[in-house]
Design an enzyme around this catalytic site. Structure first.
Site, PDB file in Angstrom:
ATOM      1  N   HIS A   1      16.540  40.997  53.567  1.00 32.16           N
ATOM      2  CA  HIS A   1      17.905  41.095  53.039  1.00 32.16           C
ATOM      3  C   HIS A   1      17.940  42.272  52.059  1.00 32.16           C
ATOM      4  O   HIS A   1      16.926  42.582  51.428  1.00 32.16           O
ATOM      5  CB  HIS A   1      18.194  39.781  52.304  1.00 32.16           C
ATOM      6  CG  HIS A   1      19.595  39.605  51.820  1.00 32.16           C
ATOM      7  ND1 HIS A   1      20.072  40.187  50.651  1.00 32.16           N
ATOM      8  CD2 HIS A   1      20.628  38.887  52.318  1.00 32.16           C
ATOM      9  CE1 HIS A   1      21.323  39.830  50.474  1.00 32.16           C
ATOM     10  NE2 HIS A   1      21.700  39.045  51.457  1.00 32.16           N
TER      11      HIS A   1
ATOM     12  N   ASP B   1      10.845  35.645  48.989  1.00 28.94           N
ATOM     13  CA  ASP B   1      12.277  35.405  48.869  1.00 28.94           C
ATOM     14  C   ASP B   1      12.569  34.108  49.634  1.00 28.94           C
ATOM     15  O   ASP B   1      12.588  34.091  50.861  1.00 28.94           O
ATOM     16  CB  ASP B   1      13.012  36.612  49.482  1.00 28.94           C
ATOM     17  CG  ASP B   1      14.513  36.379  49.617  1.00 28.94           C
ATOM     18  OD1 ASP B   1      14.988  35.289  49.222  1.00 28.94           O
ATOM     19  OD2 ASP B   1      15.196  37.288  50.122  1.00 28.94           O
TER      20      ASP B   1
ATOM     21  N   GLN C   1      16.478  31.411  52.084  1.00 24.42           N
ATOM     22  CA  GLN C   1      16.896  30.713  53.306  1.00 24.42           C
ATOM     23  C   GLN C   1      15.954  29.579  53.693  1.00 24.42           C
ATOM     24  O   GLN C   1      16.193  28.894  54.672  1.00 24.42           O
ATOM     25  CB  GLN C   1      16.998  31.714  54.471  1.00 24.42           C
ATOM     26  CG  GLN C   1      18.067  32.759  54.288  1.00 24.42           C
ATOM     27  CD  GLN C   1      19.485  32.173  54.308  1.00 24.42           C
ATOM     28  OE1 GLN C   1      19.721  31.083  54.832  1.00 24.42           O
ATOM     29  NE2 GLN C   1      20.430  32.886  53.733  1.00 24.42           N
TER      30      GLN C   1
ATOM     31  N   LYS D   1      22.874  28.027  47.958  1.00 23.19           N
ATOM     32  CA  LYS D   1      22.473  27.848  49.369  1.00 23.19           C
ATOM     33  C   LYS D   1      21.701  26.546  49.536  1.00 23.19           C
ATOM     34  O   LYS D   1      21.264  26.202  50.623  1.00 23.19           O
ATOM     35  CB  LYS D   1      21.603  29.019  49.827  1.00 23.19           C
ATOM     36  CG  LYS D   1      22.367  30.339  49.857  1.00 23.19           C
ATOM     37  CD  LYS D   1      21.573  31.411  50.534  1.00 23.19           C
ATOM     38  CE  LYS D   1      22.016  32.798  50.165  1.00 23.19           C
ATOM     39  NZ  LYS D   1      23.039  33.360  51.035  1.00 23.19           N
TER      40      LYS D   1
ATOM     41  N   CYS E   1      23.852  41.715  55.471  1.00 24.82           N
ATOM     42  CA  CYS E   1      23.064  42.373  54.406  1.00 24.82           C
ATOM     43  C   CYS E   1      21.668  42.714  54.894  1.00 24.82           C
ATOM     44  O   CYS E   1      20.687  42.649  54.134  1.00 24.82           O
ATOM     45  CB  CYS E   1      23.002  41.512  53.138  1.00 24.82           C
ATOM     46  SG  CYS E   1      24.585  41.300  52.359  1.00 24.82           S
TER      47      CYS E   1
HETATM   48  N1  PMP Z   1      17.664  36.869  50.318  1.00 24.70           N
HETATM   49  C1  PMP Z   1      18.111  36.292  51.423  1.00 24.70           C
HETATM   50  C2  PMP Z   1      17.176  36.104  52.584  1.00 24.70           C
HETATM   51  C3  PMP Z   1      19.440  35.885  51.511  1.00 24.70           C
HETATM   52  O1  PMP Z   1      19.887  35.298  52.633  1.00 24.70           O
HETATM   53  C4  PMP Z   1      20.304  36.102  50.413  1.00 24.70           C
HETATM   54  C5  PMP Z   1      21.759  35.702  50.466  1.00 24.70           C
HETATM   55  N2  PMP Z   1      22.394  35.930  51.672  1.00 24.70           N
HETATM   56  C6  PMP Z   1      19.770  36.694  49.266  1.00 24.70           C
HETATM   57  C7  PMP Z   1      18.448  37.058  49.249  1.00 24.70           C
HETATM   58  C8  PMP Z   1      20.601  36.897  48.052  1.00 24.70           C
HETATM   59  O2  PMP Z   1      21.026  35.672  47.533  1.00 24.70           O
HETATM   60  P1  PMP Z   1      22.146  35.567  46.419  1.00 24.70           P
HETATM   61  O3  PMP Z   1      23.308  36.369  46.909  1.00 24.70           O
HETATM   62  O4  PMP Z   1      22.445  34.114  46.341  1.00 24.70           O
HETATM   63  O5  PMP Z   1      21.542  36.090  45.164  1.00 24.70           O
END
Ligand code: PMP
Length: 406
Positions: free
Chosen positions: A124, A201, A204, A227, A364
């Protein structure tokens, strides 16, 4: 494993009872954000109705109660991550802030010209850009592990890219765009053997299966509350306490200091070291409640989601012209796809007319989309409160959309 009754579980989520454009809501955008159980909504209401006060500072009862609830939430986070104590659990805004914090506070002091940061192609943007920026500032170099056509990290290439120059390895436990579950423990073991610090990270993964940080063996683990059935604006960065305590803080103010004097200031240890100012008290409490709600059903929820994934994969594959992007054998219930002749946004809009919420675009993950030669995909992402009936609604609506776009 406790019996998992999805109809009963759904009653805990008030929003699932609403209709959208004259249809029952079919919420399949859980990878973007999850829905919240009533227990979390009520906890926020209770906090503001009965307990609201600032934490760590007051001698009065409300402040004591708020502090106890805030710190109890930290205890829930530690339990959720399989940790024995809370000292490495820092409350942050979300995974994005957690990763930025490590890039800034660890990266700024540990990286220099010639050092390498190893990422993967399925990250991401939140796990790419902070490293790019810190690399530019320090002279370090970003290397990228390729992915296979099925959407798995190429482990042979990963091993080949690790060297004595690798100072940090950062990768997603689970890909948000494809649903791939990475072999996180194995990748961590290889990276640690090369002498690197490892950040995972967990944005997910946390909502889909048990995360055992000590078993993973990583140095940092970040996830977002929203999430994981908790409120927005709160998340967690776990770090090894000895690493956190050796990192300079990046925000300064109340609560994170030991002693302030115009002659010089000293800072507290983690987690307070990185929680300057009034924190998101209600958010942390809400997250604690969300995790306590989720933990007892986690294993059964995962099994249910895998049934949904298998059913949805089979139904979608039967649709003419539909291609699934990312077919790793280890996946959470996320399906990225395209339909010949249709733009992902058109698919999303046509499904919305049937009350079905999915995500469309690059998720993203622009480098990953570029790797597959795509501008984007449509993505259906499931949570444990989704049903086989909703899988059916998705498939029927997609078939209809396909005919309209043909
Ligand atoms: N890493 C991953 C794999 C994500 O899916 C996301 C959110 N889509 C993020 C980081 C960022 O998370 P947040 O916007 O809640 O900070």
């Amino acid at each position: 494993m406790p019996v998992f009754d999805v109809a009963t579980v759904r009653k805990d989520f008030p929003i699932l009872g609403r209709s959208v454009r004259g249809h029952p809501l079919t919420y399949l955008d859980n990878a973007a954000t999850s829905q919240k159980p009533l227990a979390v909504i009520k906890a926020l209401e209770r906090y503001y109705s009965e307990q609201n006060a600032n934490v760590h500072r007051g001698v009065h009862l409300l402040s004591e109660e708020a502090t106890t609830a805030y710190e109890a939430a930290r205890g829930s986070v530690a339990k959720f991550l399989g940790l024995k104590d809370t000292s490495g659990c820092v409350f942050v805004r979300g995974a994005t802030e957690g990763i930025n914090l490590v890039a800034e506070c660890w990266g700024r002091t540990h990286l220099k010209a010639g050092d390498e940061i190893l990422l993967t192609h399925l990250e991401h943007h939140a796990n790419i850009v902070p490293w790019q920026v810190i690399a530019e500032r320090t002279g370090a170099k970003v290397l990228v592990t390729p992915v296979t056509p099925r959407g798995e990290v190429d482990l042979v290439a990963f091993k080949g890219l690790l060297s004595a120059r690798t100072k940090l390895v950062a990768f997603a436990h689970v890909s948000n765009a494809l649903g791939t579950v990475n072999p996180a423990a194995e990748m961590t073991r290889l990276a640690k053997a090369a002498g690197a610090v490892v950040l995972i990270d967990g944005c997910q993964s946390a909502a889909h299966f048990k995360v055992d940080v000590p078993a993973l063996g990583c140095d940092f683990y970040a996830f977002s509350g929203h999430k994981t059935f908790g409120p927005t604006g709160i998340g967690v960065l776990w770090g090894r306490p000895e690493l956190l305590d050796a990192m300079p803080p990046y925000q300064f103010g109340g609560d994170m200091i030991r002693k302030v004097d115009f002659a010089g200031t000293t800072f507290r240890e983690a987690p307070e070291r990185f929680e300057a100012g009034t924190p998101d008290i209600s958010g942390a409490i809400g997250l604690g409640v969300a995790l306590e709600y989720f933990m007892p059903i986690q294993a059964a929820a995962h099994a249910h989601e895998q049934v949904l994934l298998a059913a949805a994969t089979e139904r979608l594959k039967a649709i003419k012209g539909l291609t699934i992007v990312g077919e790793a054998p280890e996946k959470v219930a996320v399906i990225s796809f395209n339909i010949e002749g249709g733009h992902p946004h058109d698919i999303g809009t046509l499904l919305d007319a049937d009350g079905i919420a999915i995500r469309t675009g690059h998720h993203c993950c622009m480098p990953l989309m570029k790797h597959y030669g795509l501008s984007g995909t449509a993505r259906a992402s499931f949570a444990f409160y989704n049903t086989l009936e909703e899988v059916d609604r998705l498939a029927v609506s997609l078939e209809k959309a396909r005919k309209m776009m043909a």
